[in-house]
Design a protein around this motif. Sequence first.
Motif, mmCIF file in Angstrom:
data_model
loop_
_atom_site.group_PDB
_atom_site.id
_atom_site.type_symbol
_atom_site.label_atom_id
_atom_site.label_comp_id
_atom_site.label_asym_id
_atom_site.label_seq_id
_atom_site.Cartn_x
_atom_site.Cartn_y
_atom_site.Cartn_z
ATOM 1 N N SER A 1 0.830 -1.198 0.000
ATOM 2 C CA SER A 1 0.000 0.000 0.000
ATOM 3 C C SER A 1 0.868 1.252 0.000
ATOM 4 N N PHE B 1 -4.008 3.105 -11.457
ATOM 5 C CA PHE B 1 -4.791 2.555 -10.357
ATOM 6 C C PHE B 1 -6.267 2.857 -10.580
ATOM 7 N N THR C 1 -11.117 1.965 -5.404
ATOM 8 C CA THR C 1 -12.039 0.930 -4.921
ATOM 9 C C THR C 1 -13.048 1.509 -3.925
ATOM 10 N N THR D 1 -0.494 -5.084 2.304
ATOM 11 C CA THR D 1 -1.477 -5.681 1.403
ATOM 12 C C THR D 1 -0.720 -6.591 0.442
ATOM 13 N N GLU E 1 -1.352 -1.468 -4.197
ATOM 14 C CA GLU E 1 -2.456 -0.572 -3.872
ATOM 15 C C GLU E 1 -1.931 0.838 -3.643
ATOM 16 N N ARG F 1 -2.964 4.637 -1.508
ATOM 17 C CA ARG F 1 -3.812 5.374 -0.565
ATOM 18 C C ARG F 1 -3.571 6.857 -0.801
ATOM 19 N N TYR G 1 -8.931 4.682 -1.444
ATOM 20 C CA TYR G 1 -8.269 3.396 -1.635
ATOM 21 C C TYR G 1 -8.316 3.051 -3.118
ATOM 22 N N THR H 1 -6.533 0.241 -6.255
ATOM 23 C CA THR H 1 -5.673 -0.906 -6.553
ATOM 24 C C THR H 1 -5.185 -0.810 -7.989
ATOM 25 N N THR I 1 -14.880 -2.644 2.454
ATOM 26 C CA THR I 1 -14.297 -3.314 1.311
ATOM 27 C C THR I 1 -14.873 -4.706 1.162
#
Lengths: 210, 290
Positions: free
Chosen positions: A115, A155, A158, A177, A181, A183, A205, A207, B36
């Motif tokens: 992350s 990215f 999410t 993670t 990902e 942040r 968030y 990914t 999530t």
Amino acid sequence: MSFRRPAAIIFAAGLVVIAAGTAGLLLTRHSTPAMRPVAAGVGALPAPTGPIVAAPQSAAPRPVAAPVSLTIPLIGVTTKLIKLGLTSDGSLQVPATTSVAGWYTGSPRPGAIGSAVIVGHIDSVSAPGVFFRLSELRKGDQVYVRRADGTLVKFLVTTVQQYLKDQFPTRAVYGPTPDAELRLITCGGAFDDATGHYLSNIVVYATEAS
Amino acid sequence: MRFPRTIRHITMLLAAAALLLGVPAAVAAHASTAATGTGWIRLAHLSPNTPAVDVYLYSFGNSNAQLVLHHVTYGTVSPYEAVSAGDYSVAMRSAGASATSSPVLSTSVTIAADRAYTVAGMGPESGLRLVVLDDDLTTPSGKSLVRVIQASLKQQTVKFTCSCGGTLASKAAFGSVTSYAPIPQGTWTMAAIGSSEKASLPVSLVAGTVHTEVVLDGSNGLEILNLEDAAGAGLPPAGGVTTGFGGTAGHGPGSPVPWAALIGAGFLLALTGGLRLRRRGLRRQLHSEV
């Protein structure tokens, strides 16, 4: 009648004080509205061009170059990325200017497994900052990071969450993670005039697009 | 005398208003739920003498595979796949076998949100089994986590050491998995020592990462496969982030407390005056009746 006058005066004074208090209460009830971001998509930027380096099909560690810039087309963000560490009290350093974002060098590089953490200001004392419109992002929106070797990593958002700072979910935001990902962090929620700080953080968030 | 009664009525009204005006403390609380609901799974073939397989991942009760990995050979570990939390089954078929044929092997796995799992085919072909490994996603501050999977059939037991000054496994049997060991950040030499073969590999461990070292039968003897399972911030920042100065914030209404106090004081004054007036009014009535 004269012996009654002090009591009558006290009573009348009470009514006057109540009226004054009520007037004061009502007159200070109005608030200054927050500056609202323009609608998502307004001022959108084209997606950056360049080779998008997708994850190789192996779980072995993959070295990637350090991030140098960030583009979020939908909300018109394009900024270089400075490097950020920790402050003496262990909190995350933030950019000295509100117009650039920064990558926390203690987190994985964007596109590597893990992350990666990028932070930017929502505003200065008088104007919007680089992440003013961050909270407009929704699931599926695109975020691009360009790296020192010229490669681009893409990215997809999410989820977008808002947390009170005193309930900041350290584990969810900074914890390991098993995939690549990102942040994106800025401030949000109510502003505390007494401390000069926002009470909440907005965390986006994302990914890596596969 | 009407006056005292009027005063009394106003006084009662004031008392009722005071009750109704109780200052409500409206606190807007934001729910801090990470909505999530996804976990991760990866699939591995770690059985040395088992030919290539096709690996299928099914959401429980669904006959259409959610993920198919074709022609997975010994020593292959897939990247993690993010999936919704829930019950799944993993099936292995010989490479190229029909998707509707009955699998050589299958197992069920429950994937919890924010957790990661490795489902590996392990053991010799004659005793092939699917093992579900719970992969750790938390690291001690400033350290890495490392575990060892012993998947060499030629070297039945293997000693596994790290130049960081530790033995991760003194006698790892074929098909076994060690628990995670915390290792300081640095570049270390990992070594696998069997009865007749050995292998070593330099591995860079960054704080906040989770690694699995797999001991394999390679074409030229023992091999070590270094997997980076997960990575995060080795030193997680403390608390929230100070990223705003309020220039675009709404500035809330002034505090109602001083005004409420003033109104309260007014009530007290009016009540005091009102009660005194009423008492005197009654006294006067009494006098006039005597």
